[in-house]
Motif scaffolding. Sequence first.
Motif, PDB file in Angstrom:
ATOM      1  N   ARG A 102      36.348  37.448  38.706  1.00  0.00           N
ATOM      2  CA  ARG A 102      35.052  37.728  39.329  1.00  0.00           C
ATOM      3  C   ARG A 102      34.605  39.117  38.888  1.00  0.00           C
ATOM      4  N   VAL A 103      33.419  39.155  38.303  1.00  0.00           N
ATOM      5  CA  VAL A 103      32.971  40.340  37.571  1.00  0.00           C
ATOM      6  C   VAL A 103      31.651  40.861  38.126  1.00  0.00           C
ATOM      7  N   GLN A 128      32.842  34.101  38.185  1.00  0.00           N
ATOM      8  CA  GLN A 128      31.629  34.488  38.899  1.00  0.00           C
ATOM      9  C   GLN A 128      31.181  35.832  38.339  1.00  0.00           C
ATOM     10  N   VAL A 129      29.884  36.001  38.134  1.00  0.00           N
ATOM     11  CA  VAL A 129      29.367  37.255  37.578  1.00  0.00           C
ATOM     12  C   VAL A 129      28.150  37.691  38.386  1.00  0.00           C
ATOM     13  N   TRP A 145      36.244  41.389  44.098  1.00  0.00           N
ATOM     14  CA  TRP A 145      35.978  41.411  42.664  1.00  0.00           C
ATOM     15  C   TRP A 145      37.211  41.863  41.877  1.00  0.00           C
ATOM     16  N   ASP A 146      37.314  41.330  40.644  1.00  0.00           N
ATOM     17  CA  ASP A 146      38.456  41.674  39.787  1.00  0.00           C
ATOM     18  C   ASP A 146      38.121  42.737  38.742  1.00  0.00           C
ATOM     19  N   LEU A 147      36.834  42.785  38.359  1.00  0.00           N
ATOM     20  CA  LEU A 147      36.424  43.738  37.321  1.00  0.00           C
ATOM     21  C   LEU A 147      35.038  44.271  37.644  1.00  0.00           C
ATOM     22  N   ALA A 148      34.918  45.587  37.616  1.00  0.00           N
ATOM     23  CA  ALA A 148      33.599  46.225  37.691  1.00  0.00           C
ATOM     24  C   ALA A 148      33.325  46.861  36.338  1.00  0.00           C
ATOM     25  N   ALA A 189      35.433  47.409  46.653  1.00  0.00           N
ATOM     26  CA  ALA A 189      34.994  46.060  46.257  1.00  0.00           C
ATOM     27  C   ALA A 189      36.033  45.348  45.389  1.00  0.00           C
ATOM     28  N   LEU A 190      36.903  46.131  44.756  1.00  0.00           N
ATOM     29  CA  LEU A 190      37.905  45.541  43.852  1.00  0.00           C
ATOM     30  C   LEU A 190      39.135  45.093  44.633  1.00  0.00           C
ATOM     31  N   VAL A 191      39.797  44.060  44.121  1.00  0.00           N
ATOM     32  CA  VAL A 191      41.125  43.717  44.636  1.00  0.00           C
ATOM     33  C   VAL A 191      42.111  44.768  44.131  1.00  0.00           C
ATOM     34  N   PRO A 192      43.252  44.954  44.818  1.00  0.00           N
ATOM     35  CA  PRO A 192      44.283  45.826  44.252  1.00  0.00           C
ATOM     36  C   PRO A 192      44.644  45.335  42.844  1.00  0.00           C
TER      37      PRO A 192
END
Lengths: 245, 245
Positions: free
Chosen positions: B45-46, B67-68, B107-110, B132-135
């Motif tokens: 998720r980006v 997801q983006v 989210w996985d990537l910002a 907002a990011l996951v660990p």
Amino acid sequence: MTQNIYDDESFFRGYSALPRSVQGLEGAPEWPTLQAMLPPVQDRRVIDLGCGFGWFCRWAAAQGAAQVAGFDVSERMLERARQETQDARICYSRADLEALSLSPGAWDLAYSSLALHYIAGLPRLLGEIHRALVPGGALVFSVEHPIYTAPRQPGWVKHSSGRPVWPLDGYLDEGARSTDWLAKGVIKQHRTVAGYVNALLACGFSLQRIEEWGPDAAQIAAHPEWAQERERPMFLLMAAVRQGG
Amino acid sequence: MTQNIYDDESFFRGYSALPRSVQGLEGAPEWPTLQAMLPPVQDRRVIDLGCGFGWFCRWAAAQGAAQVAGFDVSERMLERARQETQDARICYSRADLEALSLSPGAWDLAYSSLALHYIAGLPRLLGEIHRALVPGGALVFSVEHPIYTAPRQPGWVKHSSGRPVWPLDGYLDEGARSTDWLAKGVIKQHRTVAGYVNALLACGFSLQRIEEWGPDAAQIAAHPEWAQERERPMFLLMAAVRQGG
């Protein structure tokens, strides 16, 4: 082997007259910033890479360090360091940092002030420091800032606006730079900020803090001629930790 | 609220004609370097902060992102992004990055390309991204390099040596800079490299890599007029990870 400019007669005379050589740490305007990046040194084992006259080694011992080892390439500087030191916890050794070998996992803090920008084989040395530290051990160092070391002709120039600017060029091309500072043909190794950071991370260090040093308002009030030094940073200071602590 | 220069008529026209607007990611010479700093995006998720015409969002979806979400302050850019996108996994939203609010741990990537140097409240935004990011989630971004944004009069000057130099000044004084680029009075926020790095570390990010981008030999061979861009870096690229992954 690193160029040993510090044993050059005229360089040594000039260097010995600098405020940081005469007054020690208090004569180095970046010291308060660097000091704030240090972990507590009480009861810790400390190495100083490029220890010069031994000011930091004596400071660390006075703070209660358990053991302090200072390394320098200059025999003349070590000679004076030994003369000025009466503390059995401090040991000075002559060493070429390009080929330094340290006991693995034996140290809590590695410190270096304005020495690593002379080292061509910095990745090798950082790896050696990483192995020498215990997990959680810290590396805190200063170098001349890459903006300061980059230019082909370092020295303020007057812009058409009438104001002085720093003539930056050559920044992305890392490698040796020959400058005339206290003596002719002093060889420094220019690296980018990314070059320093990525070399640390590649060894397994975790970056804790960076500072790009320039004088603060109080220092400029005391030394108005330093105001220009805020136009570009003179020193780059970094604190990193060996992961796993 | 951030100055929304992208909806200024003449700025929008100029920006739309840039190679990076016409050709997308392939028209951005720093893209290969930035791409190499990205984690795999398949099934991730980006979010894209400052998504512009949506080139990166569509690239991430084409790589198999789950997801983006693209955010931008410019309604005109989002309008074109929506017109050029047929992919239900991509959602574009208008947002002022100074006040952006994101779902925590979702989210996985910002990702952000050349947007964060417009943000006055960067520490707030970085904290929001961190939450907002996951660990283990990553933040990868580019900004105009602090060496590029610092000068009072950015623009090459001829040194007395006859060579062009970059007239660096004002580096240590962070804050707004007004420049004329595509339109008059474009406001950017100058930060030092240490300013960016320490803001990331203060949020709890772990720094993974920095790049100071300039064209490589192959790019200069294809565009000889870019050779000068190696004298000082134009872009600063950073990759960081939310710890605890």
